[in-house]
Scaffold this motif. Structure first.
Motif, PDB file in Angstrom:
ATOM      1  N   TYR A 192       0.894  -1.163   0.000  1.00 14.32           N
ATOM      2  CA  TYR A 192       0.000   0.000   0.000  1.00 14.32           C
ATOM      3  C   TYR A 192       0.931   1.211   0.000  1.00 14.32           C
ATOM      4  N   LYS A 215       4.302   1.064   2.037  1.00 12.49           N
ATOM      5  CA  LYS A 215       4.191   0.054   3.083  1.00 12.49           C
ATOM      6  C   LYS A 215       3.874  -1.321   2.508  1.00 12.49           C
ATOM      7  N   ALA A 247       2.459  -4.938   2.832  1.00 12.32           N
ATOM      8  CA  ALA A 247       1.480  -5.612   3.694  1.00 12.32           C
ATOM      9  C   ALA A 247       1.587  -7.129   3.620  1.00 12.32           C
ATOM     10  N   SER A 273      -5.044  -9.130  14.060  1.00 11.14           N
ATOM     11  CA  SER A 273      -5.512  -7.977  13.299  1.00 11.14           C
ATOM     12  C   SER A 273      -4.353  -7.278  12.598  1.00 11.14           C
ATOM     13  N   GLY A 274      -4.542  -6.975  11.326  1.00 16.42           N
ATOM     14  CA  GLY A 274      -3.519  -6.262  10.578  1.00 16.42           C
ATOM     15  C   GLY A 274      -2.463  -7.156   9.949  1.00 16.42           C
ATOM     16  N   CYS A 275      -2.606  -8.479  10.082  1.00 20.59           N
ATOM     17  CA  CYS A 275      -1.575  -9.379   9.563  1.00 20.59           C
ATOM     18  C   CYS A 275      -1.678  -9.566   8.057  1.00 20.59           C
ATOM     19  N   GLY A 276      -2.797  -9.112   7.472  1.00 20.66           N
ATOM     20  CA  GLY A 276      -2.901  -9.181   6.010  1.00 20.66           C
ATOM     21  C   GLY A 276      -3.896 -10.196   5.458  1.00 20.66           C
ATOM     22  N   LYS A 277      -4.778 -10.712   6.306  1.00 24.43           N
ATOM     23  CA  LYS A 277      -5.768 -11.701   5.850  1.00 24.43           C
ATOM     24  C   LYS A 277      -6.679 -11.125   4.773  1.00 24.43           C
ATOM     25  N   SER A 278      -7.268  -9.961   5.087  1.00 20.75           N
ATOM     26  CA  SER A 278      -8.190  -9.352   4.116  1.00 20.75           C
ATOM     27  C   SER A 278      -7.441  -8.960   2.853  1.00 20.75           C
ATOM     28  N   THR A 279      -6.223  -8.473   3.042  1.00 16.90           N
ATOM     29  CA  THR A 279      -5.412  -8.087   1.890  1.00 16.90           C
ATOM     30  C   THR A 279      -5.206  -9.291   0.974  1.00 16.90           C
ATOM     31  N   ILE A 323      -8.226  -0.202  -4.960  1.00 11.48           N
ATOM     32  CA  ILE A 323      -7.620   0.604  -3.894  1.00 11.48           C
ATOM     33  C   ILE A 323      -6.461   1.403  -4.492  1.00 11.48           C
ATOM     34  N   GLU A 381     -14.757 -12.540   7.413  1.00  9.05           N
ATOM     35  CA  GLU A 381     -15.472 -12.502   8.695  1.00  9.05           C
ATOM     36  C   GLU A 381     -16.994 -12.439   8.512  1.00  9.05           C
ATOM     37  N   HIS A 387     -11.892 -14.482  12.857  1.00  7.62           N
ATOM     38  CA  HIS A 387     -11.152 -14.242  14.104  1.00  7.62           C
ATOM     39  C   HIS A 387     -11.505 -15.274  15.149  1.00  7.62           C
TER      40      HIS A 387
END
Ligand SMILES: Nc1ncnc2c1ncn2[C@@H]1O[C@H](COP(=O)(O)OP(=O)(O)OP(=O)(O)O)[C@@H](O)[C@H]1O
Ligand SMILES: [Mg+2]
Lengths: 263, 247
Positions: A25, A28, A30, A50-56, A68, A185, A216
Motif C-alpha cells: 500500500y 508500506k 502488507a 488484526s492487521g496481519c494481512g488476511k483481508s489483503t 484501492i 469474517e 477471528h
C-alpha cells in the motif's frame, strides 16, 4: 486410513495457487512472498492477528485490490492454472467467477428478488424471465433462505434480520454461478444461531464451490475449514490440515496465537 | 512456552498439573504401603490402604470435572488442549494403579491367614521396580521429558520378565503340594496386580509422548509376559525355563 473419509488428494490439482505474492500500500508492504495453495471443494480458513494481512490476501484472489489507489500486487496467482493478474483478464468476469461475502451484510436497497437477480442480469446469465426466476429460487434455496422469504420476494432486502441478510448476500454471490467464494469474517455481526446456520451453509456449499474464509474465531475456523493458514505480520507462517493446526501446530507463533499467548 | 494473555488460564493449567502430581504421588505411596503391609503381614495397615482408595477415586473425579470445565470455558487448542486430554488420560491410569494397589492390600489380608511361602520375597523386588517407574514417569511428566518417559516405558519388559519367572516358580510350588495352591494363588494375583501397574505406567509414558510431541507413540509395546501361554509341563521342572517366547 481408517475412520478418515477423506480421499487421498495429493494428486489433485489445487484450485488456486498463490506464488510469492507481495502486496504494497504505497511504500508500506502488507504481504511478503505468500505461497499458498487452495484446494478445490474445501474450506480454507485464514487466521491471524488484526492487521496481519488476511483481508489483503483475500482481496488479491479476485483483484479487489485493483480498486484501492496505490495498492500494488506482485507475484502470481493462478486459478485453474490461469494467471489472474494477466492484463488480458477482465476483472469483472474474474469477480463473477470469484465471489465475495463481506463482514457486514450489505444487501442493495432493493427487493429481495432484485438483490439476487441483479448479478445474473448484468452478466447476461439468464435466458428469460422464467430462467431468472429459477436462478433466484435456486440461489435462495442453496443459501437456505428460500422457505423464509418465498412469500415476500418483493420486500426490501434490508428488512431482513442480520443473519438472513448475510444469507441473502451469500445467495447473491451464488446467483452468478461462481467457482470460488471468498468470505471476510462473514459471521462477526451475527448471533450464535445465525452463525451456526451460516457455518452449516458453508459446509454444504463446499460440495460445489471452493471457499476461503477469514475469521477471528478459532472455534469457527476449527469447525468449518479443512485447511487453515496462519498469517503473522504479512507473512504466511504455517498452513496445514485444520486438525493438525489446532492440535499440534508446527510453528511456535501459530501455537502462541491459537492458544492465546500472543503479546 | 510463554504465558497466556489471560493469566487465570495459566493458573488453571498449573493447578491441573499439580492435581495430577498429587494423585500420582498418592497412588505410588498406596502401592509402597500395600507392599509394606504384605512384607510385615500387617492386616490392619492393609485394611487402611483399602479404605484410602476412595480418596484417590475422588481425586480422579475432581480432575475430570476440572478438565471438562477447562474444555468448556477455555476451549483450549494445541499444547493446552493436549494437556487437558493428557490429564484426563493420566488420571484414569493413576486411578487404575491405585485400584491395583488396593487389590494388593486386599490379597495381603487374606494371605496373613496362612504361613509364609518361599517366593514371597519377589513381591518387594517387583514392586520396587514398579514404584521407581511411577516416580520416574511423574518426573517425566513434570519436566515434559519424552526421553525419560521412553526410558520408563522400556523398563516395563523387565517387570514382565520378573513376573513371568515368578509365575513359573509358583506353578512348581503348587504342583509339589496342593495345600500351597491357596496362598500361591493370592501371591500370583498380587504379583499380577503389580505387573498391571507397570502397564499403566507405560500408558502414562505414552501419554507424555503425546502431550509433548502431539502425536501418538508408534513403537511396539514391550510385551514379554508370556505367562498366559504357559502350559503346565512337569517335565520342565528343575530345568531353567526358556525366556522370550513371542517377543
Ligand atoms: N487500503 C489500505 N491502505 C493502506 N494500508 C492498508 C489498507 N488496507 C490495509 N492496509 C494495511 O495493510 C495491513 C494488512 O491489513 P489487512 O486489512 O489485510 O489486515 P487483516 O489481517 O485483515 O486485519 P483485520 O483482522 O483487522 O481485518 C495493515 O497494516 C493495514 O493497516
Ligand atoms: Mg480484515
Amino acid at each position: 486410513m481408517p475412520f478418515n473419509g477423506r480421499a487421498d488428494r495429493t494428486n489433485e490439482i489445487p484450485k488456486i495457487v498463490a506464488d510469492h505474492v507481495d502486496v504494497f500500500y504505497g511504500e508500506k508492504q502488507a504481504l511478503f512472498g505468500v505461497d499458498l495453495e487452495i484446494n478445490r471443494n474445501e474450506v480454507t480458513a485464514l487466521i491471524g492477528p488484526s492487521g496481519c494481512g488476511k483481508s489483503t490476501f483475500l482481496r488479491c484472489l479476485n483483484r479487489m485490490n485493483d480498486v484501492i489507489p496505490n495498492c500494488r500486487v506482485g507475484g502470481s496467482i493462478r486459478i485453474d492454472g490461469e494467471e489472474i493478474y494477466d492484463p488480458k483478464v477482465d476483472p469483472v468476469i474474474l469477480r463473477q467467477k470469484v465471489g465475495m461475502v463481506f463482514q457486514k451484510p450489505n444487501p442493495f436497497p432493493k427487493s429481495i428478488y432484485d438483490n439476487i437477480a441483479y448479478g445474473p442480469k448484468i452478466h447476461g446469465l439468464a435466458r428469460d424471465r422464467t430462467n431468472l426466476d429459477e436462478i433466484v429460487e435456486t440461489s435462495l434455496t442453496r443459501a437456505g433462505l428460500w422457505k423464509e422469504v418465498k412469500d415476500r420476494l418483493a420486500a426490501p432486502g434490508t428488512g431482513l434480520s442480520g443473519g438472513q441478510q448475510q444469507r441473502l448476500c451469500i445467495a447473491r454471490a451464488i446467483a452468478v454461478d461462481p467457482e470460488v467464494i471468498l468470505m471476510d469474517e462473514p459471521c462477526s455481526a451475527l448471533d450464535p444461531i445465525a452463525t451456526a446456520r451460516i457455518e452449516e451453509l458453508i459446509d454444504e456449499l463446499r460440495e460445489n464451490y471452493t471457499i476461503v474464509i477469514v475469521t477471528h474465531s478459532m472455534q469457527q475456523a476449527a469447525r468449518v475449514s479443512q485447511r487453515t493458514a496462519f498469517f503473522h505480520l504479512g507473512v504466511l507462517v504455517e498452513v496445514g490440515d485444520t486438525e493438525k493446526i489446532f492440535t499440534n501446530p508446527a510453528d511456535d507463533r501459530t501455537q502462541g496465537y491459537i492458544t492465546g499467548r500472543f503479546g | 512456552m510463554s504465558e497466556h494473555i489471560v493469566t487465570s488460564y495459566d493458573a488453571e493449567l498449573s493447578r491441573l498439573n499439580r492435581m495430577i502430581l498429587e494423585m500420582g504421588g498418592r497412588a505410588e505411596s498406596q502401592l509402597a504401603a500395600a507392599v509394606n503391609a504384605f512384607s510385615r503381614r500387617d492386616a490392619t495397615l492393609a485394611a487402611t490402604i483399602v479404605r484410602q482408595d476412595d480418596y484417590i477415586d475422588a481425586l480422579e473425579a475432581e480432575i475430570d470435572d476440572f478438565a471438562v470445565r477447562l474444555l468448556a470455558l477455555r476451549q483450549p487448542f494445541a499444547i493446552d488442549l493436549r494437556m487437558v486430554i493428557a490429564a484426563i488420560r493420566i488420571a484414569s491410569d493413576i486411578e487404575r494403579i491405585a485400584d491395583y494397589a488396593a487389590n494388593v492390600a486386599k490379597r495381603t489380608i487374606a494371605l496373613t491367614k496362612s504361613p509364609p511361602i518361599g517366593p514371597e520375597k519377589v513381591v518387594p523386588r517387583i514392586s520396587g521396580m514398579v514404584e521407581a517407574m511411577i516416580r520416574d514417569v511423574l518426573d517425566a511428566f513434570v519436566e515434559r521429558d519424552v526421553e525419560k518417559a521412553h526410558a520408563v516405558w522400556r523398563r516395563d519388559s523387565e517387570v514382565d520378565d520378573v513376573y513371568t519367572s515368578l509365575f513359573r516358580e509358583l506353578l512348581t510350588y503348587m504342583m509339589e503340594d496342593p495345600r500351597n495352591i491357596g496362598p500361591c494363588t493370592h501371591l500370583l494375583f498380587i504379583a499380577k496386580n503389580i505387573e498391571r501397574i507397570g502397564d499403566h505406567t507405560t500408558n502414562i509414558a505414552e501419554t507424555i509422548h503425546y502431550l509433548v510431541r502431539g502425536e501418538r507413540m508408534v513403537e511396539e509395546r514391550p510385551k514379554s509376559d508370556t505367562s498366559s501361554f504357559e502350559v503346565v509341563a512337569p517335565a520342565s521342572q528343575g530345568s531353567a525355563p526358556e525366556q522370550g517366547g513371542e517377543s
